[in-house]
Scaffold this motif. Sequence first.
Motif, PDB file in Angstrom:
ATOM      1  N   ASP B  19     -11.822   7.210 -12.706  1.00 56.67           N
ATOM      2  CA  ASP B  19     -11.432   8.560 -13.114  1.00 56.67           C
ATOM      3  C   ASP B  19     -10.351   9.111 -12.196  1.00 56.67           C
ATOM      4  O   ASP B  19      -9.620  10.022 -12.566  1.00 56.67           O
ATOM      5  CB  ASP B  19     -12.653   9.487 -13.064  1.00 56.67           C
ATOM      6  CG  ASP B  19     -12.382  10.824 -13.730  1.00 56.67           C
ATOM      7  OD1 ASP B  19     -11.901  10.796 -14.880  1.00 56.67           O
ATOM      8  OD2 ASP B  19     -12.635  11.874 -13.112  1.00 56.67           O
ATOM      9  N   THR B  20     -10.259   8.575 -11.019  1.00 56.36           N
ATOM     10  CA  THR B  20      -9.384   9.142  -9.995  1.00 56.36           C
ATOM     11  C   THR B  20      -8.226   8.220  -9.626  1.00 56.36           C
ATOM     12  O   THR B  20      -7.246   8.647  -9.038  1.00 56.36           O
ATOM     13  CB  THR B  20     -10.224   9.443  -8.732  1.00 56.36           C
ATOM     14  OG1 THR B  20     -11.344  10.223  -9.119  1.00 56.36           O
ATOM     15  CG2 THR B  20      -9.446  10.222  -7.700  1.00 56.36           C
ATOM     16  N   VAL B  22      -4.942   6.485  -9.496  1.00 58.70           N
ATOM     17  CA  VAL B  22      -3.643   6.762 -10.092  1.00 58.70           C
ATOM     18  C   VAL B  22      -2.762   5.510 -10.150  1.00 58.70           C
ATOM     19  O   VAL B  22      -1.607   5.577 -10.527  1.00 58.70           O
ATOM     20  CB  VAL B  22      -2.885   7.869  -9.332  1.00 58.70           C
ATOM     21  CG1 VAL B  22      -3.581   9.207  -9.494  1.00 58.70           C
ATOM     22  CG2 VAL B  22      -2.726   7.521  -7.861  1.00 58.70           C
ATOM     23  N   CYS B  24      -1.643   3.468  -7.675  1.00 56.97           N
ATOM     24  CA  CYS B  24      -0.529   3.522  -6.731  1.00 56.97           C
ATOM     25  C   CYS B  24      -0.320   2.214  -5.968  1.00 56.97           C
ATOM     26  O   CYS B  24       0.658   2.065  -5.260  1.00 56.97           O
ATOM     27  CB  CYS B  24      -0.750   4.651  -5.745  1.00 56.97           C
ATOM     28  SG  CYS B  24      -2.122   4.346  -4.619  1.00 56.97           S
ATOM     29  N   HIS B  25      -1.228   1.272  -6.089  1.00 54.15           N
ATOM     30  CA  HIS B  25      -1.136  -0.030  -5.413  1.00 54.15           C
ATOM     31  C   HIS B  25      -1.338   0.052  -3.897  1.00 54.15           C
ATOM     32  O   HIS B  25      -1.119  -0.945  -3.203  1.00 54.15           O
ATOM     33  CB  HIS B  25       0.203  -0.734  -5.690  1.00 54.15           C
ATOM     34  CG  HIS B  25       0.381  -1.185  -7.104  1.00 54.15           C
ATOM     35  ND1 HIS B  25       0.189  -2.488  -7.510  1.00 54.15           N
ATOM     36  CD2 HIS B  25       0.737  -0.506  -8.223  1.00 54.15           C
ATOM     37  CE1 HIS B  25       0.430  -2.585  -8.812  1.00 54.15           C
ATOM     38  NE2 HIS B  25       0.760  -1.394  -9.260  1.00 54.15           N
ATOM     39  N   ALA B  26      -1.717   1.187  -3.380  1.00 55.63           N
ATOM     40  CA  ALA B  26      -1.914   1.272  -1.931  1.00 55.63           C
ATOM     41  C   ALA B  26      -3.016   0.321  -1.481  1.00 55.63           C
ATOM     42  O   ALA B  26      -2.905  -0.348  -0.453  1.00 55.63           O
ATOM     43  CB  ALA B  26      -2.264   2.702  -1.523  1.00 55.63           C
ATOM     44  N   HIS B  88      -5.736   2.986 -14.903  1.00 59.22           N
ATOM     45  CA  HIS B  88      -5.377   2.046 -13.836  1.00 59.22           C
ATOM     46  C   HIS B  88      -6.648   1.368 -13.354  1.00 59.22           C
ATOM     47  O   HIS B  88      -7.695   2.020 -13.233  1.00 59.22           O
ATOM     48  CB  HIS B  88      -4.674   2.774 -12.702  1.00 59.22           C
ATOM     49  CG  HIS B  88      -3.429   3.467 -13.163  1.00 59.22           C
ATOM     50  ND1 HIS B  88      -2.307   2.775 -13.556  1.00 59.22           N
ATOM     51  CD2 HIS B  88      -3.142   4.770 -13.334  1.00 59.22           C
ATOM     52  CE1 HIS B  88      -1.374   3.631 -13.923  1.00 59.22           C
ATOM     53  NE2 HIS B  88      -1.862   4.855 -13.807  1.00 59.22           N
ATOM     54  N   GLN B 176      -9.877   2.477   3.254  1.00 59.00           N
ATOM     55  CA  GLN B 176      -9.268   3.405   4.189  1.00 59.00           C
ATOM     56  C   GLN B 176      -7.933   3.925   3.667  1.00 59.00           C
ATOM     57  O   GLN B 176      -7.596   5.087   3.838  1.00 59.00           O
ATOM     58  CB  GLN B 176      -9.046   2.719   5.535  1.00 59.00           C
ATOM     59  CG  GLN B 176      -8.556   3.702   6.580  1.00 59.00           C
ATOM     60  CD  GLN B 176      -8.436   3.061   7.943  1.00 59.00           C
ATOM     61  OE1 GLN B 176      -7.960   1.939   8.067  1.00 59.00           O
ATOM     62  NE2 GLN B 176      -8.872   3.756   8.960  1.00 59.00           N
ATOM     63  N   ALA B 177      -7.187   3.056   3.003  1.00 61.42           N
ATOM     64  CA  ALA B 177      -5.835   3.447   2.583  1.00 61.42           C
ATOM     65  C   ALA B 177      -5.842   4.343   1.343  1.00 61.42           C
ATOM     66  O   ALA B 177      -5.000   5.218   1.220  1.00 61.42           O
ATOM     67  CB  ALA B 177      -4.997   2.202   2.312  1.00 61.42           C
ATOM     68  N   CYS B 178      -6.748   4.122   0.438  1.00 61.30           N
ATOM     69  CA  CYS B 178      -6.655   4.736  -0.898  1.00 61.30           C
ATOM     70  C   CYS B 178      -6.357   6.236  -0.823  1.00 61.30           C
ATOM     71  O   CYS B 178      -7.190   7.038  -0.384  1.00 61.30           O
ATOM     72  CB  CYS B 178      -7.934   4.523  -1.695  1.00 61.30           C
ATOM     73  SG  CYS B 178      -7.906   5.405  -3.276  1.00 61.30           S
ATOM     74  N   PRO B 179      -5.162   6.646  -1.276  1.00 56.12           N
ATOM     75  CA  PRO B 179      -4.744   8.031  -1.086  1.00 56.12           C
ATOM     76  C   PRO B 179      -5.519   9.049  -1.930  1.00 56.12           C
ATOM     77  O   PRO B 179      -5.553  10.215  -1.578  1.00 56.12           O
ATOM     78  CB  PRO B 179      -3.267   8.029  -1.483  1.00 56.12           C
ATOM     79  CG  PRO B 179      -2.839   6.602  -1.413  1.00 56.12           C
ATOM     80  CD  PRO B 179      -4.063   5.820  -1.772  1.00 56.12           C
ATOM     81  N   THR B 180      -6.112   8.614  -3.021  1.00 57.56           N
ATOM     82  CA  THR B 180      -6.891   9.572  -3.806  1.00 57.56           C
ATOM     83  C   THR B 180      -8.365   9.497  -3.433  1.00 57.56           C
ATOM     84  O   THR B 180      -9.185  10.196  -4.003  1.00 57.56           O
ATOM     85  CB  THR B 180      -6.780   9.302  -5.317  1.00 57.56           C
ATOM     86  OG1 THR B 180      -7.265   7.980  -5.560  1.00 57.56           O
ATOM     87  CG2 THR B 180      -5.344   9.410  -5.795  1.00 57.56           C
ATOM     88  N   ARG B 181      -8.677   8.584  -2.533  1.00 62.62           N
ATOM     89  CA  ARG B 181     -10.062   8.320  -2.140  1.00 62.62           C
ATOM     90  C   ARG B 181     -10.903   7.949  -3.353  1.00 62.62           C
ATOM     91  O   ARG B 181     -12.013   8.440  -3.549  1.00 62.62           O
ATOM     92  CB  ARG B 181     -10.640   9.528  -1.394  1.00 62.62           C
ATOM     93  CG  ARG B 181      -9.772   9.889  -0.166  1.00 62.62           C
ATOM     94  CD  ARG B 181     -10.597  10.081   1.093  1.00 62.62           C
ATOM     95  NE  ARG B 181      -9.815   9.838   2.298  1.00 62.62           N
ATOM     96  CZ  ARG B 181      -9.461  10.768   3.179  1.00 62.62           C
ATOM     97  NH1 ARG B 181      -9.786  12.040   2.993  1.00 62.62           N
ATOM     98  NH2 ARG B 181      -8.805  10.441   4.268  1.00 62.62           N
TER      99      ARG B 181
END
Lengths: 318, 254, 962
Positions: B19-20, B22, B24-26, B88, B176-181
């Motif tokens: 659901d969250t 996006v 971003c491939h982070a 995604h 740790q990286a995921c910007p949308t958590r």
Amino acid sequence: MHPALSVIFFTTLSGAGYGLLFWSALAALGGDTPARALLVATALALVLASAGLLASFSHLGKPLRAWRAFSQWRTSWLSREGVAAVLTYVPALAFAAALLPAMIGSRAQGGPVALDAAGTLAAAALMACALATVACTAMIYASLKPIPAWRHRLVLPGYLGFALLCGGLLLAAIATPAGTMPTRGMALGGIGLAALLGALKLHYWRAIDATPLPATRGDAIGLPRRTVTVFERPHTQSNYLTREMAFVVARTHAQRLRWLALLLFAVAPIACLFALGRSHAFAPGAWLWIAALAALAGAFVERWLFFAQARHLVTLYY
Amino acid sequence: MTALPPPSKVKLGLVIDLDTCVGCHACAVSCKEWNAGGIAGPLTDSDPYGKDPSGVWFNRVHSYELEATAGCGSGADAQPAQPAQTLHFPRSCLHCEQPACVTVCPTGASYKRAEDGIVLVDEDKCIGCKLCSWACPYGAREYSAVEGVMKKCTLCVDRIYNQHLDEAERQPACVQACPTRARHFGDLGDPESDISKLVAARGGVDLMPQLGYRPVNQYLPPRPRRAGDGEAVVEEDASSPVSPMRWLHRILKR
Amino acid sequence: MREPKLNTSPSPGDEVKTTTCYMCACRCGIKVWLSDGRIRYIQGNPAHPVNQGVLCAKGSAGIMQHYSPARLDKPLLRVGERGSGEFREIEWDEALQLATSWLAPIRERNPDELAFFTGRDQSQALTGWWAQQFGTINYAAHGGFCSVNMAAGGLYTLGGSFWEFGEPDWEHTRYLMLWGVAEDHDSNPIKLGLGKLKARGAKIVAVNPVRTGYGAIADEWIGIRPGTDGLFAFALIHELLRSDRIDLDYLVRYANAHWLVVRNPGGADDGLFARDADGNPLCFDRNAGAAVDANTIDVAPAVVGEATLADGRRAVPVFQLLAERYLDPRYSPDAVSERCGIPADTIRRIARELAQAAFDSNLVLPIAWTDSWGREHKEMIGRPVAMHAMRGISAHSNGFHTCRALHVLQLLLGAIDAPGSFRYQPPYPKPIPLPNRPGKARKPDGSLDAGPLGYVHGPEDLLVDADGKPRRIDHAFSWAYPLAAHGMMHTVLRNAWAGDPTKIDTLLMFMANMSWNSAMNTRETLHWLTDRDANGDYRIPRIIYSDAYASEMVAYADLVLPDTTYLERFDAISLLDRPISDADGVADAIRHPVLEAAAQAPGRDVRGFQSVLLELGARLGLPGMVHADGSPAYRDYADYIVRHERAPGLGLLAGWRGADGGQHGKGAPNPAQLDAYIANNGYWRQEIPEHARYYKMANRGYLEWARGFGFVASTAPIVLQLYSEPLQKFRLAAQGHGAVQPPPQHRQRVATYFDPLPIWHEPFEHDQTSRDAYPLNAVTQRPMFMYHAWGSQNAWLRQIATRNFLYLHPDTGARHGVADEDWIEVASHHGRITVQAKFAANVQPDTVWSWNAIGKRKRAWRLAQDAPESQQGFLLNHLISDVTPKGDYANADPVTGQAAWFDLRVSIRKASDAQAGPSAPQLPGLAFAEADERPLRYGARFRNAQHRSQAKPESPRRKKRP
Ligand SMILES: Nc1nc2c(c(=O)[nH]1)N[C@H]1C(S)=C(S)[C@@H](COP(=O)(O)OP(=O)(O)OC[C@H]3O[C@@H](n4cnc5c(=O)[nH]c(N)nc54)[C@H](O)[C@@H]3O)O[C@H]1N2
Ligand SMILES: Nc1nc2c(c(=O)[nH]1)N[C@H]1C(S)=C(S)[C@@H](COP(=O)(O)OP(=O)(O)OC[C@H]3O[C@@H](n4cnc5c(=O)[nH]c(N)nc54)[C@H](O)[C@@H]3O)O[C@H]1N2
Ligand code: SF4
Ligand code: SF4
Ligand code: SF4
Ligand code: SF4
Ligand code: SF4
Ligand SMILES: [Mo]
């Protein structure tokens, strides 16, 4: 699945080799076939099986570590196959040794074989090991849930059938020196086996064509109720997964190859066996060689298709 | 090692919130970065600056289109109608409880840790037969032709127990990286853990459960989209023009 | 068998350094783990306010950027033809001598002959000052082609703006509308925020012709037709007015809704605010029955109704003009629905939802505060509707007004800096318009009287000559683009080539790929860069360029000054430029060398461009850059960051000032300032006191706090401008009033587009091309994993998208006889490209799109000759003209000069089989050496050091040079 030549060579050649070992041992037990032919057949079989195994090595990323593959026979069919393949050398060599007395001092053909108890045991063990090895090979594929076409119940009989057909024709060819004729029973048996195998493959092909993958793309991403199409792949170029698992062969091309395979491994041997004694274009031995080589070639094409047409579930993601 | 250990009490894994996410491939790149020099490194890239660059990635982010659906069902099982959606979907090893990738391995290189259920490859034993990758329906195994061995997500086993890292940073690189958590890590074997509760609250799902691999990782499906929440609206009369003078008598205070 | 023994605690490195990421302009805090002098790992810094520990894909790929084979190592002097990419390596001394010998005569002769334009850098605090000291008016950064519509639209309306100067109230908003945002500069903060909204169940609405990324997770996607957002906003405004769901109290308290506008058609004062003798705007107080100072409190201002002023003139309140305009049936949902491609019911519903979220949520924060007039409030009333907008709005020729329309919409909802709404990030809000006007004249020492960029307040501030012709090379601040606050980098090359208004001598550029993806009309741009005059001399005589990598632009420079990578230099992310503040605090940051450049490769000799600039300045003897004896005033940029004072006590960095580092904001230089930053994770941040965090434009606590830092000169409330008087001043000039008037050819244009209330007009290209010939809109989007051109040299990032496709709706394909993955010819009024199409239904069917800047020039970035970036990848820029179809103006917004990238209209048709790849046009390859093609085994040595393994040793990298 990507049809890797190494694996195709391996399964077809070693399959024929184990088939040949099986028939050789059976023939020795039957006692009609001259020892020399059986020795030649056993030697050829071992060459084929070993060549196949060597081919399979080239499929490995670390061939030098191949010995490690014997360790996990408790769970892994690949390990079991390795074990069985190596084990087979034992009765095979014992069997060859058991054939030697019949060769010694006799004429060029070697005398008919009369196995002693140990030889009989070796032959019986060889038959079991050879078939077991082929069965293990089949089970490597038949045990893979992500590749439904390989999970099919006809995969195991198919592998055994090809081993027996190719091996049988090879033995017949070897055991049929110029001027002699194989028995009618053998010819009929060959015809029957080829026909059966042809029918089996036709049935198999129809079955895999008719059976969709057991999961949808929606299932693959955890949304079974949605209809899902690919927007973007994770990477625009190919990767290991797409190269290895997402091989596609055009339908019409595959159809043509199926007919070719059928022609080679079923129709051609049957025709050759019919021609035996009726047509004098070739000597009976030559007819049998043609049949054997056609069957091998057919097995090769069939094996290529076995890979090329097997869809891996991971393709749902791509 | 190919035999599976008895089921562990601790089942470490990831929970990914679709659901969250996006897309971003982070997570994919941070995974690559940590693991390149980690226990399963290098994650070799062939033809890195050329025509067909192709590297080992333990985590790949897909994008899909979901067609619109009409609502169906009733009662508790009711599914609201949903518009077409873009989704995604990050994909990595699910650390299955019944991982055929392990049991097919002829060498024992593949194994499932008895202690926490993490599925790993011992690269020193692997012969590169690729069978495990065939046995994984989720495409989680990555073969490196250059290295000649199979590689896969390690659940960052060299981070999550790493004494050199701050306690709070002992989590997988991707989490740790995921910007949308959208990514969560924890013990899915413990029903009281935060992520088990999250899974329960959001109806987390197994991917392709019918295959029987029993993935530990869970995906949280997208929440239903809300375009108006279907509320009935009493439309006022929009046809008669409104004059600015309606505010003439409005008392305002500054 | 036993499980193998693992080392689950390997050392992540022998050193960890904290600095600021620069894989994009978001400026996240990073921790760089080093092992044996090589980068082991880069992670987000949990202690950093911007990213709070998270890290995006680009940031995670920093290793591959730092070790990129395309990295430049030495100064380069062109030996081949311009554009060939053939260079000779030279030493710094020669390079600096050469540059000085080119620039010194210019400064003597006419400083304006230096055009200094910078791109994606964050050094405008230095570069702008340097240009001012040099004395050239021809300076700008990239904002003109980026998003000046957002900046100007916001600054002239709110004294703050979207872009990276404000943010949604992530903690409290219940309804977020994203207008034309794919990624934006606040990359990680936006994602963190969206994650929070999702967790809270707030509604997210994405207004965007394409549904990807943020749009994919939005609760509702509104697939608008490009260029029509203004109409949509007007329809929402129409609905809110019609249903009287607006915050009139907010509008008279914080905005100019009640200000009286003189009604005197044909008069020189028509449309200006009615003011008292002291210049204060007036409103009509219903209590007093008279016009009074609009800024006084305890009055009952009328928002409609004509008033008669003391001198007999007549005037009406702003709000009445506003209501009259937007209540007009032509802005009703039914009237705009077709053009916008949004059902009228949806528009009505969104308006209703906005009002519900704003007014019915009853969000109140129990925080006492005092307003500008000294009144105490017990709580803060929330309006939890937030908006964020970016280039989907700004990159259109109607973007300035659309941006203003969005701000008016927000204002009607009372949703500017209220709890739950859009919030300013300090140093914003600022007075409207900002006080600094662009520099125009030179002082005796040759420097400019003010920074070259600024905010015009009226026609008198324009940079035009006596005939009204542009003075600047980019025509910014001319009658054609009066409010071009960020300059117009996209017009520089054509004008420099044409000598319009005059010839320049040297073009100095920094960090901008102007010969490729940041150029409109890429092909002709290459011609302007290489064209020669009758004497055989280049028409743009000299080009000096600083880049860190072998980009397309490098090939077009005469002298290349190799910059360091972001891990090798000092940078200041300054409050004087684009700081890293958030709505709750002011913050700035630095970058510092975590790796020593010279140690990175044998023979590597690169210098931070800012240091080079200071050294050049010293060699040229520029004021402020040399001591009285002519010796350099600053050792290097680090020294400048610490010691330079823009005004007494005011320097590039606000933290740890004063001799002992005890002062913040203002204070004497502190020699140990950089150490203090380094010790504090590379940043400084000061929280805004809790009572000062909302209503900043009229919050006494905030304004006093802000004055302490020098953000505002006084604590007077900042009145938000629904109605913009500066615009009206330009319109009056166009109508023949005032001392400075536009030349005849611009009059109609200025009169039309300088409407003091937001207007909507068709994007120029839509009207000036045939809708039948070019039926489709074409736009680009930022990929989240790639930063403009510079991501493709990155071995990891390029694997995600090695090439791009043109995405179109399957129905669109069917309409145009195109099948999925067909190669197609795409034509605009300006050019033609051949590309591969791909179907995806997540796009408005009249729009096609692609990822931005994936297509590369052959051999640029040292990619292989046959790299897909050049073989299948493509740039839409070849189709985007730099001038309007009529050819009369730049392809830009008529108010701000913002490049109108997304006005593009195209046609598509299936290409012939012969055209089915590679993409076209294919330009000749650059003479850069190809990178090593051997497999990249990065990390093998770290793994081997920490884990038992039989892995092969890492192969040494072969390195080729140009
Ligand atoms: N079609 C289309 N075109 C567009 C846009 C669009 O949306 N669509 N967007 C426009 C916008 S908003 C922008 S901002 C521009 C961006 O376009 P540019 O500003 O041109 O950005 P880049 O292509 O990344 O080029 C920046 C240059 O900086 C160099 N560089 C990178 N790091 C460093 C460093 O540390 N030091 C130095 N000295 N140089 C470095 C890179 O090598 C590269 O050559 O593109 C514009 N072009
Ligand atoms: N990863 C990454 N981040 C970046 C950059 C990058 O290159 N890569 N570049 C940085 C720079 S320089 C900038 S300027 C910012 C830009 O940040 P954004 O503004 O987010 O950048 P764009 O990708 O240009 O996004 C434009 C969006 O508007 C949509 N759009 C186009 N036309 C219209 C329209 O008429 N109406 C509406 N509503 N939408 C429309 C497009 O589909 C697209 O989604 O990003 C910055 N951040
Ligand atoms: S996801 Fe695949 S690789 Fe991972 S444990 Fe399950 S089967 Fe094995
Ligand atoms: S590739 Fe390696 S890990 Fe996989 S099954 Fe073969 S030996 Fe086991
Ligand atoms: S857990 Fe670690 S190895 Fe697995 S996907 Fe995440 S980052 Fe990669
Ligand atoms: S980092 Fe998070 S948001 Fe980005 S793709 Fe991975 S899971 Fe999705
Ligand atoms: S958003 Fe990514 S690339 Fe940009 S500064 Fe932050 S981490 Fe670096
Ligand atoms: Mo930009």
